[in-house]
Design a protein around this motif. Structure first.
Motif: not given
Length: 55
Positions: A1-10, A12-17
């Motif tokens: 669950m933690g890795r999935l959340l980390l991938k989702v956040v990464a 989203i951060a990439a899209v925002i960048a």
């Protein structure tokens, strides 16, 4: 669950960048076009004044 959340956040951060970089490039392009238009209008005005002064 933690890795999935980390991938989702990464992701989203990439899209925002990417969108931030694109907006910066578009903003820079707009400024360059505006500066070019102002310089063109100034040169056109100087040219028109010179032709009027010759008459």
């Amino acid at each position: 669950m933690g890795r999935l959340l980390l991938k989702v956040v990464a992701g989203i951060a990439a899209v925002i960048a990417v969108f931030w970089i694109l907006s910066m490039l578009v903003g820079l392009l707009v400024w360059l076009v505006m500066i070019a238009l102002v310089i063109g209008v100034v040169f056109l005005g100087i040219r028109m004044l010179r032709t009027e002064a010759r008459r």
